[in-house]
Design a protein around this motif. Structure first.
Motif, PDB file in Angstrom:
ATOM      1  N   ASP A 137       0.804  -1.223   0.000  1.00 38.51           N
ATOM      2  CA  ASP A 137       0.000   0.000   0.000  1.00 38.51           C
ATOM      3  C   ASP A 137       0.833   1.267   0.000  1.00 38.51           C
ATOM      4  OD1 ASP A 137      -2.372  -1.383  -0.063  1.00 38.51           O
ATOM      5  OD2 ASP A 137      -2.615  -1.410   2.103  1.00 38.51           O
ATOM      6  N   ARG A 138       1.928   1.272   0.683  1.00 37.21           N
ATOM      7  CA  ARG A 138       2.709   2.510   0.818  1.00 37.21           C
ATOM      8  C   ARG A 138       3.766   2.706  -0.265  1.00 37.21           C
ATOM      9  NH1 ARG A 138       1.326   5.805   4.873  1.00 37.21           N
ATOM     10  NH2 ARG A 138       0.120   4.806   6.484  1.00 37.21           N
ATOM     11  N   LYS A 179       1.610  12.317  -5.754  1.00 35.70           N
ATOM     12  CA  LYS A 179       1.010  13.654  -5.743  1.00 35.70           C
ATOM     13  C   LYS A 179      -0.273  13.729  -4.922  1.00 35.70           C
ATOM     14  CE  LYS A 179      -0.825  12.712 -10.296  1.00 35.70           C
ATOM     15  NZ  LYS A 179      -0.497  12.851 -11.663  1.00 35.70           N
ATOM     16  N   LEU A 180      -0.887  12.598  -4.592  1.00 34.98           N
ATOM     17  CA  LEU A 180      -2.099  12.597  -3.778  1.00 34.98           C
ATOM     18  C   LEU A 180      -1.813  12.453  -2.287  1.00 34.98           C
ATOM     19  CD1 LEU A 180      -4.449  10.291  -5.913  1.00 34.98           C
ATOM     20  CD2 LEU A 180      -4.366  12.785  -5.867  1.00 34.98           C
ATOM     21  N   ARG A 181      -0.592  12.146  -1.942  1.00 35.60           N
ATOM     22  CA  ARG A 181      -0.246  11.947  -0.530  1.00 35.60           C
ATOM     23  C   ARG A 181      -0.326  13.255   0.231  1.00 35.60           C
ATOM     24  NH1 ARG A 181       4.719   7.822   0.387  1.00 35.60           N
ATOM     25  NH2 ARG A 181       3.587   5.973  -0.191  1.00 35.60           N
ATOM     26  N   SER A 182      -0.909  13.185   1.422  1.00 38.83           N
ATOM     27  CA  SER A 182      -0.994  14.388   2.252  1.00 38.83           C
ATOM     28  C   SER A 182       0.029  14.341   3.386  1.00 38.83           C
ATOM     29  CB  SER A 182      -2.398  14.520   2.833  1.00 38.83           C
ATOM     30  OG  SER A 182      -2.723  13.376   3.593  1.00 38.83           O
ATOM     31  N   PHE A 183       0.623  13.174   3.620  1.00 41.08           N
ATOM     32  CA  PHE A 183       1.616  13.055   4.672  1.00 41.08           C
ATOM     33  C   PHE A 183       3.010  13.321   4.121  1.00 41.08           C
ATOM     34  CE2 PHE A 183       0.479   8.892   3.034  1.00 41.08           C
ATOM     35  CZ  PHE A 183       1.698   8.350   2.690  1.00 41.08           C
ATOM     36  N   GLU A 184       3.992  13.314   5.001  1.00 36.64           N
ATOM     37  CA  GLU A 184       5.376  13.614   4.620  1.00 36.64           C
ATOM     38  C   GLU A 184       5.825  12.762   3.444  1.00 36.64           C
ATOM     39  OE1 GLU A 184       9.794  13.647   6.621  1.00 36.64           O
ATOM     40  OE2 GLU A 184       8.044  13.623   7.886  1.00 36.64           O
ATOM     41  N   LYS A 185       6.511  13.376   2.489  1.00 32.43           N
ATOM     42  CA  LYS A 185       6.854  12.694   1.247  1.00 32.43           C
ATOM     43  C   LYS A 185       8.256  12.098   1.235  1.00 32.43           C
ATOM     44  CE  LYS A 185       3.623  15.345  -1.387  1.00 32.43           C
ATOM     45  NZ  LYS A 185       3.238  15.892  -2.622  1.00 32.43           N
ATOM     46  N   GLY A 186       8.872  11.892   2.382  1.00 35.09           N
ATOM     47  CA  GLY A 186      10.203  11.306   2.420  1.00 35.09           C
ATOM     48  C   GLY A 186      10.166   9.840   2.036  1.00 35.09           C
ATOM     49  N   ARG A 212      -6.225   5.205  -4.657  1.00 29.60           N
ATOM     50  CA  ARG A 212      -5.639   5.164  -3.311  1.00 29.60           C
ATOM     51  C   ARG A 212      -4.548   6.221  -3.190  1.00 29.60           C
ATOM     52  NH1 ARG A 212      -4.989   1.454   1.009  1.00 29.60           N
ATOM     53  NH2 ARG A 212      -6.488   0.076   0.059  1.00 29.60           N
ATOM     54  N   LYS A 213      -4.663   7.060  -2.179  1.00 24.49           N
ATOM     55  CA  LYS A 213      -3.719   8.162  -2.018  1.00 24.49           C
ATOM     56  C   LYS A 213      -2.299   7.698  -1.767  1.00 24.49           C
ATOM     57  CE  LYS A 213      -7.100  11.500  -0.555  1.00 24.49           C
ATOM     58  NZ  LYS A 213      -7.482  12.512   0.376  1.00 24.49           N
ATOM     59  N   THR A 214      -2.138   6.575  -1.113  1.00 23.01           N
ATOM     60  CA  THR A 214      -0.791   6.107  -0.796  1.00 23.01           C
ATOM     61  C   THR A 214      -0.057   5.563  -2.014  1.00 23.01           C
ATOM     62  OG1 THR A 214      -1.659   3.956  -0.143  1.00 23.01           O
ATOM     63  CG2 THR A 214      -1.315   5.568   1.607  1.00 23.01           C
ATOM     64  N   THR A 274       4.661   3.740  -3.768  1.00 21.12           N
ATOM     65  CA  THR A 274       3.999   4.487  -4.836  1.00 21.12           C
ATOM     66  C   THR A 274       4.385   3.965  -6.210  1.00 21.12           C
ATOM     67  OG1 THR A 274       5.784   6.106  -4.995  1.00 21.12           O
ATOM     68  CG2 THR A 274       4.011   6.602  -3.439  1.00 21.12           C
ATOM     69  N   PHE A 275       3.547   4.297  -7.177  1.00 17.22           N
ATOM     70  CA  PHE A 275       3.876   3.963  -8.560  1.00 17.22           C
ATOM     71  C   PHE A 275       5.138   4.711  -8.987  1.00 17.22           C
ATOM     72  CE2 PHE A 275      -0.739   2.920  -8.768  1.00 17.22           C
ATOM     73  CZ  PHE A 275      -0.605   1.602  -9.143  1.00 17.22           C
ATOM     74  N   GLU A 276       5.349   5.893  -8.417  1.00 15.66           N
ATOM     75  CA  GLU A 276       6.556   6.665  -8.726  1.00 15.66           C
ATOM     76  C   GLU A 276       7.813   5.949  -8.248  1.00 15.66           C
ATOM     77  OE1 GLU A 276       3.113   9.379  -8.913  1.00 15.66           O
ATOM     78  OE2 GLU A 276       3.777   7.957  -7.393  1.00 15.66           O
ATOM     79  N   ALA A 277       7.730   5.265  -7.104  1.00 14.61           N
ATOM     80  CA  ALA A 277       8.873   4.492  -6.599  1.00 14.61           C
ATOM     81  C   ALA A 277       9.176   3.311  -7.522  1.00 14.61           C
ATOM     82  CB  ALA A 277       8.595   3.993  -5.178  1.00 14.61           C
ATOM     83  N   ILE A 278       8.130   2.689  -8.051  1.00 11.65           N
ATOM     84  CA  ILE A 278       8.317   1.583  -8.994  1.00 11.65           C
ATOM     85  C   ILE A 278       8.945   2.113 -10.281  1.00 11.65           C
ATOM     86  CG2 ILE A 278       7.152  -0.177 -10.386  1.00 11.65           C
ATOM     87  CD1 ILE A 278       5.045  -0.338  -8.096  1.00 11.65           C
ATOM     88  N   LYS A 279       8.484   3.281 -10.729  1.00 11.58           N
ATOM     89  CA  LYS A 279       9.062   3.879 -11.935  1.00 11.58           C
ATOM     90  C   LYS A 279      10.530   4.223 -11.715  1.00 11.58           C
ATOM     91  CE  LYS A 279       8.668   7.297 -15.429  1.00 11.58           C
ATOM     92  NZ  LYS A 279       8.156   8.475 -15.982  1.00 11.58           N
ATOM     93  N   PHE A 280      10.857   4.770 -10.544  1.00 12.49           N
ATOM     94  CA  PHE A 280      12.230   5.135 -10.217  1.00 12.49           C
ATOM     95  C   PHE A 280      13.139   3.912 -10.250  1.00 12.49           C
ATOM     96  CE2 PHE A 280      15.623   5.659  -7.065  1.00 12.49           C
ATOM     97  CZ  PHE A 280      16.260   6.786  -7.565  1.00 12.49           C
ATOM     98  N   GLN A 281      12.667   2.809  -9.678  1.00 16.21           N
ATOM     99  CA  GLN A 281      13.507   1.615  -9.559  1.00 16.21           C
ATOM    100  C   GLN A 281      13.542   0.773 -10.836  1.00 16.21           C
ATOM    101  OE1 GLN A 281      12.904  -0.483  -5.939  1.00 16.21           O
ATOM    102  NE2 GLN A 281      14.256  -2.152  -6.495  1.00 16.21           N
TER     103      GLN A 281
END
Length: 90
Positions: A18-19, A65-72, A59-61, A21-28
């Motif tokens: 869940d946590r 760009k939809l996450r409202s919590f810290e983006k680290g 799902r925001k997680t 992101t698709f961006e993390a998959i794209k990065f890796q």
């Protein structure tokens, strides 16, 4: 893109988390969200794919760009307490 079995397994695992992101998959792995969806459709059972799609759609997680919590990346609240793979005394 061609991936070996271990990489495909890791992409599927990351897509299920869940946590992660698709961006993390794209990065890796260099796969865009639609490519991850296509890979999941091809590699897992139809029933599992439908369940996964229903769960992650909107799902925001799963979307940076939809996450409202810290983006680290890979950061938990106790991160500063962890040193040398052990948790220091508090």
């Amino acid at each position: 893109m061609q991936f070996n079995g271990i990489e495909v397994d890791r992409i599927i695992e990351m897509a299920w988390e869940d946590r992660t992101t698709f961006e993390a998959i794209k990065f890796q792995f260099g796969l865009k969200e639609q490519e991850v969806i296509n890979l999941m459709r091809k590699e897992i059972k139809l029933k599992s794919f439908r369940m996964w799609r229903k769960r992650v759609q909107g799902r925001k997680t799963k979307h940076e760009k939809l996450r409202s919590f810290e983006k680290g990346r890979f950061k938990c609240t106790r991160q500063k307490l962890i040193t040398s793979n052990s948790i220091s005394k508090r």
